[in-house]
Enzyme design. Structure first.
Site, short mmCIF file in Angstrom:
data_model
loop_
_atom_site.label_atom_id
_atom_site.label_comp_id
_atom_site.label_asym_id
_atom_site.label_seq_id
_atom_site.Cartn_x
_atom_site.Cartn_y
_atom_site.Cartn_z
N SER A 24 5.70 4.27 25.94
CA SER A 24 4.44 4.04 25.22
C SER A 24 3.65 5.33 25.17
O SER A 24 4.09 6.37 25.66
CB SER A 24 3.60 2.95 25.89
OG SER A 24 3.27 3.32 27.21
N TYR A 57 4.59 2.75 20.97
CA TYR A 57 3.48 1.81 20.87
C TYR A 57 2.33 2.25 21.78
O TYR A 57 2.52 2.98 22.74
CB TYR A 57 3.93 0.39 21.19
CG TYR A 57 4.50 0.22 22.58
CD1 TYR A 57 3.68 -0.20 23.62
CD2 TYR A 57 5.83 0.49 22.83
CE1 TYR A 57 4.19 -0.34 24.90
CE2 TYR A 57 6.35 0.34 24.11
CZ TYR A 57 5.52 -0.07 25.14
OH TYR A 57 6.03 -0.21 26.40
#
EC number: 4.1.1.11
Length: 155
Positions: A24, A57
């Site tokens: 991430s 993300y």
């Protein structure tokens, strides 16, 4: 449908890279809220120093921390101090371009918000889809030091 920019953090400085954390990018939620980027949203990241381009993300870090930390495999693409462009996107019908207004934030080297911009598309006499950039007032709580405070103190 076409893919367009939905929100962008332009020139934010990487504050860390954690190879052992699950994948991430960790971002300050205050920056994300202002730009309109949501947790778990996929973003493209472009490293201005190396040219590396990745997708991952978003997760939120501590509010006010000004963090930009690449995690997991993404940590291999950036080093602390690198400037990156983080861009979220969406798909719209071509005619919806007139109704979109992506928020773009630019940053100082210390990850203070420098400029708040909006991209706009309008029909003009020159072309049916013309591009414009609007500069918006900075947030009142911005920590950006443009030198004006120092000038006032000296005067």
């Amino acid at each position: 449908m076409i893919r367009i920019v939905r929100a962008e953090l332009h020139g934010i400085t990487v504050t860390g890279a954690d190879l052992d954390y699950h994948g991430s990018i960790t971002l300050d939620p205050e920056h994300c809220d202002l730009a309109g980027i949501r947790p778990l949203e996929f973003v493209d990241i472009w490293n201005k120093q190396s040219g590396a381009r990745i997708s991952t993300y978003v997760i939120f870090g501590e509010a006010g921390s000004k963090c930009c930390i690449l995690n997991g495999a993404a940590a291999r693409t950036c080093q602390r101090g690198d400037q990156v462009i983080i861009c979220s996107s969406s798909y719209v019908e071509e005619t919806a371009l007139y109704d979109t207004a992506p928020m773009v934030l630019t940053f100082t080297p210390k990850n203070d918000v420098k400029d708040v911009l909006r991209y706009r598309v309008k029909e003009t006499a020159r072309r049916p889809f013309d591009f414009f950039i609007e500069t918006l007032p900075r947030a009142e709580n911005s920590d950006v030091d443009d030198g004006s405070a120092a000038d006032r103190a000296i005067a």
